[in-house]
Design a protein around this motif. Sequence first.
Motif, mmCIF file in Angstrom:
data_model
loop_
_atom_site.group_PDB
_atom_site.id
_atom_site.type_symbol
_atom_site.label_atom_id
_atom_site.label_comp_id
_atom_site.label_asym_id
_atom_site.label_seq_id
_atom_site.Cartn_x
_atom_site.Cartn_y
_atom_site.Cartn_z
ATOM 1 N N THR A 185 -2.251 -12.606 -1.772
ATOM 2 C CA THR A 185 -1.897 -13.425 -2.942
ATOM 3 C C THR A 185 -3.152 -13.877 -3.686
ATOM 4 N N SER A 186 -4.280 -13.339 -3.323
ATOM 5 C CA SER A 186 -5.525 -13.750 -3.994
ATOM 6 C C SER A 186 -6.453 -12.556 -4.141
ATOM 7 N N ARG A 187 -7.511 -12.751 -4.904
ATOM 8 C CA ARG A 187 -8.504 -11.694 -5.097
ATOM 9 C C ARG A 187 -9.144 -11.319 -3.761
ATOM 10 N N MET A 188 -9.419 -12.338 -2.945
ATOM 11 C CA MET A 188 -10.022 -12.077 -1.622
ATOM 12 C C MET A 188 -9.056 -11.275 -0.747
ATOM 13 N N GLY A 189 -7.784 -11.658 -0.854
ATOM 14 C CA GLY A 189 -6.760 -10.981 -0.047
ATOM 15 C C GLY A 189 -6.627 -9.514 -0.416
ATOM 16 N N VAL A 190 -6.800 -9.212 -1.676
ATOM 17 C CA VAL A 190 -6.718 -7.812 -2.133
ATOM 18 C C VAL A 190 -7.812 -6.993 -1.453
ATOM 19 N N ILE A 191 -9.009 -7.537 -1.438
ATOM 20 C CA ILE A 191 -10.125 -6.810 -0.811
ATOM 21 C C ILE A 191 -9.888 -6.684 0.696
ATOM 22 N N TRP A 192 -9.320 -7.758 1.272
ATOM 23 C CA TRP A 192 -8.984 -7.699 2.709
ATOM 24 C C TRP A 192 -8.005 -6.547 2.979
ATOM 25 N N GLU A 193 -7.014 -6.430 2.118
ATOM 26 C CA GLU A 193 -6.002 -5.368 2.282
ATOM 27 C C GLU A 193 -6.665 -3.988 2.200
ATOM 28 N N ILE A 194 -7.569 -3.837 1.239
ATOM 29 C CA ILE A 194 -8.237 -2.531 1.083
ATOM 30 C C ILE A 194 -9.049 -2.206 2.325
ATOM 31 N N ARG A 195 -9.840 -3.183 2.759
ATOM 32 C CA ARG A 195 -10.682 -2.953 3.949
ATOM 33 C C ARG A 195 -9.802 -2.649 5.151
ATOM 34 N N GLN B 103 -6.830 -1.376 5.340
ATOM 35 C CA GLN B 103 -6.222 -0.040 5.291
ATOM 36 C C GLN B 103 -7.250 1.056 5.541
ATOM 37 N N PHE B 104 -8.440 0.886 4.943
ATOM 38 C CA PHE B 104 -9.474 1.909 5.151
ATOM 39 C C PHE B 104 -9.951 1.921 6.600
ATOM 40 N N TYR B 105 -10.090 0.736 7.213
ATOM 41 C CA TYR B 105 -10.530 0.692 8.617
ATOM 42 C C TYR B 105 -9.495 1.335 9.518
ATOM 43 N N LYS B 106 -8.205 1.058 9.248
ATOM 44 C CA LYS B 106 -7.150 1.662 10.074
ATOM 45 C C LYS B 106 -7.190 3.184 9.947
ATOM 46 N N ALA B 107 -7.311 3.651 8.707
ATOM 47 C CA ALA B 107 -7.343 5.105 8.481
ATOM 48 C C ALA B 107 -8.564 5.714 9.152
ATOM 49 N N ASP B 108 -9.688 5.006 9.056
ATOM 50 C CA ASP B 108 -10.924 5.503 9.654
ATOM 51 C C ASP B 108 -10.779 5.591 11.164
ATOM 52 N N ALA B 109 -10.144 4.561 11.750
ATOM 53 C CA ALA B 109 -9.957 4.562 13.203
ATOM 54 C C ALA B 109 -9.080 5.727 13.627
ATOM 55 N N LYS B 110 -8.020 5.978 12.854
ATOM 56 C CA LYS B 110 -7.127 7.092 13.185
ATOM 57 C C LYS B 110 -7.847 8.424 13.035
ATOM 58 N N THR C 99 0.840 -1.193 0.000
ATOM 59 C CA THR C 99 0.000 0.000 0.000
ATOM 60 C C THR C 99 0.878 1.246 0.000
ATOM 61 N N THR C 100 0.913 1.903 -1.114
ATOM 62 C CA THR C 100 1.693 3.143 -1.251
ATOM 63 C C THR C 100 0.761 4.237 -1.785
ATOM 64 N N PRO C 101 -0.307 4.565 -1.019
ATOM 65 C CA PRO C 101 -1.310 5.486 -1.575
ATOM 66 C C PRO C 101 -0.809 6.908 -1.761
ATOM 67 N N HIS C 102 0.246 7.275 -1.038
ATOM 68 C CA HIS C 102 0.660 8.686 -1.015
ATOM 69 C C HIS C 102 1.717 9.003 -2.057
ATOM 70 N N ILE C 103 2.237 7.988 -2.754
ATOM 71 C CA ILE C 103 3.372 8.242 -3.652
ATOM 72 C C ILE C 103 2.880 8.907 -4.941
ATOM 73 N N PRO C 104 3.397 10.085 -5.251
ATOM 74 C CA PRO C 104 2.942 10.758 -6.480
ATOM 75 C C PRO C 104 3.691 10.232 -7.709
ATOM 76 N N ILE C 105 2.966 10.007 -8.765
ATOM 77 C CA ILE C 105 3.580 9.462 -9.987
ATOM 78 C C ILE C 105 4.393 10.536 -10.710
ATOM 79 N N LEU C 106 4.147 11.800 -10.357
ATOM 80 C CA LEU C 106 4.812 12.904 -11.061
ATOM 81 C C LEU C 106 6.329 12.760 -11.052
ATOM 82 N N ASP C 107 6.875 12.214 -9.973
ATOM 83 C CA ASP C 107 8.335 12.088 -9.868
ATOM 84 C C ASP C 107 8.928 11.178 -10.934
ATOM 85 N N ALA C 108 8.092 10.326 -11.529
ATOM 86 C CA ALA C 108 8.637 9.345 -12.480
ATOM 87 C C ALA C 108 8.370 9.719 -13.933
#
Lengths: 440, 444
Positions: free
Chosen positions: B213-223, B225-232, B121-130
Motif C-alpha cells: 500500500t506504499s511506495r516502499m511496499g512496492v519495492i518490497w514486492e519486487i524484491r 518476487q525476484f528473490y523467490k524466482a532467483d532461489a527457484k 504480481t501477474t508477470p506472465h499474463i500477455p496483453i495480446l488477449d485483450a
Amino acid sequence: MIQHDTARHAADSSAADRSTAVILNIGKSMNRHHSRLPLATTVWIVATLTPWMAAQSSSLKPIVIRAEKAWLEPGKSLERARFTIRGDAISEVDQFEKGSKAGSDVISGAVLTAGFIDLHNQLGPTNELAEKVESFTPELRADQAYDPFDARWKRVLAQGITSLIYAPSNTSIAGGQAILLRPGLKPEKDAPATYVKFSLTREAQSTYKRPTSLVGAVDYLRESYRNLRSRTPRNLGAAELILATTVGGNSSVGIACNRPEEIQAALELSKEQNLDSFLILGDATGQFDPRILDDVLPTLAKEGKRLLLPALGSKSSQRAQALPAQLAKQGIPFAFSAASDRNNGINKCQWTMAMAMRSGLSADKALAALTTTPASWAKISDKAGSLYKDRQADLCLWSGEPWDLRSRLLLVVRAGKIVCDARPEKDTPMKDSPTGESHR
Amino acid sequence: MNPLRKPILPDASAKSLPMIHPHKLALGLALGLTLGLGASLGAQDRLLLKGAKVFTGKGPFQEGLQILVVDGKIQKVGKDLSAENSTVVDVSGKWITPGLVDANTSLGLATTHTNEQSNETTPHIPILDAIDPRAANFKRALGMGVTSAYVSPGGMNVFGGLGVVLKTAGPQLSERIILDKTGLRMTLGAMASSGNRSFRGGNPDSMFYRRPTSRMGVIWEIRSQFYKADAKRASGQGFDPEKDPATRTLIAALDGKLTVRTTARTDQDIRTALRLAEEFGIRIAIDEGTEAYNSLDQIAAAGVPVIASPPSVSQHPDRAERHLDTIKLLADAGVVVAIQTGQGLGALPLIREASFAVRYGLPRERALEAVTSVPAEILGVSDRVGSLKEGLDADIVVWDLNPLSVFSRPESVYVGGKLLHDGKAKKTKKVTSPRRGTPRKTRL
C-alpha cells in the motif's frame, strides 16, 4: 386436421375427424396399495391384469396430424403428410389421399415443421444461473436452477421451441454445464451435459473476485488446465473432472464472447487446449455487432469453428441480417438461439428466419439453423430436429411456410401433447377454406 | 431445355471457332503468359517511390533518394534506381520517413490500465488477449503515421504482464504481430499500490486489501518476487517452468532475456529503478521518466534507455513535475531516448510530441530518430521496422510538409508495402444542422 379418435383409419373420413376424445391416462387413477398381499394373490392379480393393461396401452388414443406439406428435414418435404403420434413419439409417417376433402380438417396451406431447438437458453432468474462467490464452477448443473412451472415457458413454446439447452449465465468464466430440457417439463434425472459453458464477456469480469479483466479470465482458464495436467486422475476434484472432459474434444464447450478481443481470446484458448468449442455471440439481451467478426471470418472458416448467433429482431442492423447468408457462403456452421423470452408478441424464430432470408440465406439453411443444426450440436439428431418415424413427437403447425411473416404458428406439440393451440376455431372444420377465403 | 439447366459455357455446336494452327497457338500462349505474368507481377509487387526528401531513420533528410519496394519489403534505397516493371509513385516535393514506432501505448485496449487486479504480481499474463484489432485508435494512430506500436499492460499491478509489438494496420491480428510477449511491465511509485485498500469502511477480507500500500511496499514486492524466482532458479527443485509461468517470466528477466519496462516517474523512483537493475542484473528501460532531468548522469552511466512521456501532457501521475526540455537534456547527456504517447485511449499524434521536443531544444534529427529507429531498437524490432533499409518491412510515410511542422500530415501511409491510409482521398463532409444528425434543409 387433428384427431383424438381411437380408430386411426378413420382419419381420412371427414365426419369422424371432427369428433374429439380424451387421451386416456391409465396410470393416473391407480392407487398404491400399502397392505401386503399373499404371493398367490399377487400372482393372480398380475396374471389377470397384464393382458387387460396391454390391451389398454395398445389402444392408446393416437393423435393424427395432417398437413398439406411437412418439412421432414430442411430441404426434404412431404406433400399431404399424415403423422400419427402415439405416446411421445411419431409412430407413423405417411400420405393421406389426394381426394380427401381438404376443407374438412386440413387448413389450406398449412405446413408442418419439427419443433425448434434453442441451444442457449437462460430464461429464469439470472442470479440463480451463476455462483457469485466463485467464477470457476464447471461442476454446477444448470438444470438445478430450472423451474418447470415458470409461466414463461408458455411463451417459449408459443415460438415453436420444444427443446432447449438450459445454460449457466455469462457472469462466470466457467459457469457450469448446460443441460438439455423440454420447456415446461420436469428434467430427466442425471441428464448428461450438452456442453460446458465458458464466458469471456465483460459480465464475467468482477470488481470483487478473480478475474477482474479479460487477460485475467483467460489466465484463470489457462491456469485451470495447467493444474489439471499436473494432477493424477485420482486427485481430481469435481470441477477438474468436468474440465477434464473438455480436453481433446470429449465434451463440447460453448464460449460466450461479444467483442473482437474476446473472440480472438476464445479462438486462441480453443486452439491451445484442443477444445471442441463453439462461440456463443450476443449479450444477455441478444445485442450483437456483426462487425466484430470481420477479422476472424477467414480463421473461423479455416478451423471449422461453429457460431451460435442471437435471434434477429426489428432493431438488428443490415449487417447483422446479412451475416447468416455470409456465413453460409463461407461454409461456417451456425445456428440461431432465441436468447430471451422478450418476444413482444413477435415469434422470434420466425422473424429471425425471415430477416436472414431477406438478406440472401436459403430457406433450407434458415430452417436448419433452428432444427437439424442445433440437434446435431446437442447430439440429439436421432431424437429431435426432424420429422421421421420414432423421433420425438415435437411438431409445429404453421398456417403457411414458417419463414413467411404472414404465417402464424397454429399448433405446437411437445412430447406428444398439444401445448399450444392457436387455431382459429379449435377442432372444428375451417369455415373459410373451402370457399377460398384466407384464414389468416 | 430447362432455363435453369442452361450451360454456363456457350454451346460449342452453336458457333464454331475460327481455325487456329496448334503451333501458333502454343507460341502465342507462351508469349502472352511470359509478358502478361511478368507485367502483372511487376505491377502488383514492385513499387518505386521517388522525388521526395527521405529520412532513413538516422541523420538528416536526403534529397534524390529513391525507395524500391518488392513484396512488401524494402529492396533498395538509393539514387537512380531502375523502375523496370515497377509502379512508380512520384512524390516530388514531399517528405518521406519510416513508419513511426510508438514505444508505449494502450491501443486496442478497452481501458487505459488493463490489469488483472485480483493478484499483485501477474508477470506472465500477455496483453495480446485483450487487444481489439479493430479499435478506432489504431486507425487514428495510422492516420498520424504510426505503423508500429508497443501495447503495454496496465500499471495498477507491480508486475503487470507482457506487452506486444504490433502493426497498427493489416489484414488479421496474427499477421500484425511483430513481437509477442516482450517487455515485462513493472510499475514503481504510488500507482501500483493505489488500489490496494479497503475504501470507505469496505470489507478488510476483500482481495484488494493487501500489500503493498506504499511506495516502499512496492519495492518490497519486487524484491520479494525476484528473490523467490532467483532461489527457484538456483535450486532448480520444485519448479516446473511449464506449471509456473510467472516464475518462468521473472527468471527470463533475471537472465537478461526480457527487457523490464520499468515505469518510474519521480526522481526517487528513477533512482530506485537504477538500483534494482544493478542489484538483480536485469535489463531495464525506463518508461515515462518525467523527472529524469534530476538524474541525467546516473541514467547515462547505467546505459539505461528512457522512453520519455509525451511532452505535451502537463499532468503526470505521482505528482511528477514535468520540464519541457527533459528530452533534450537526456539526449545531451548521451542517454538513448525515445518518445511515447503513453497510456491514453485517444492516441495522441506521436509526431507532434516530437515537434514539442524540437520546440524545446532537441535537434530535429534526434527528434525523428526518437520516434522511429530508437524505439525500434529499444523494443528489439529494429530488424523489421523503424528504418528505411534493405530487407526491412516497407512501412513508409509520405508527408506533405516537413513532418516536424505543425501543419504536416501524412498523405500516404504504406504498411508492408500496401497503401493503407490515403490522406489525399477526399473526404465527403456531411452537411448537418446544429442539431445532431438531422440534415440541414435546403432553402429555396
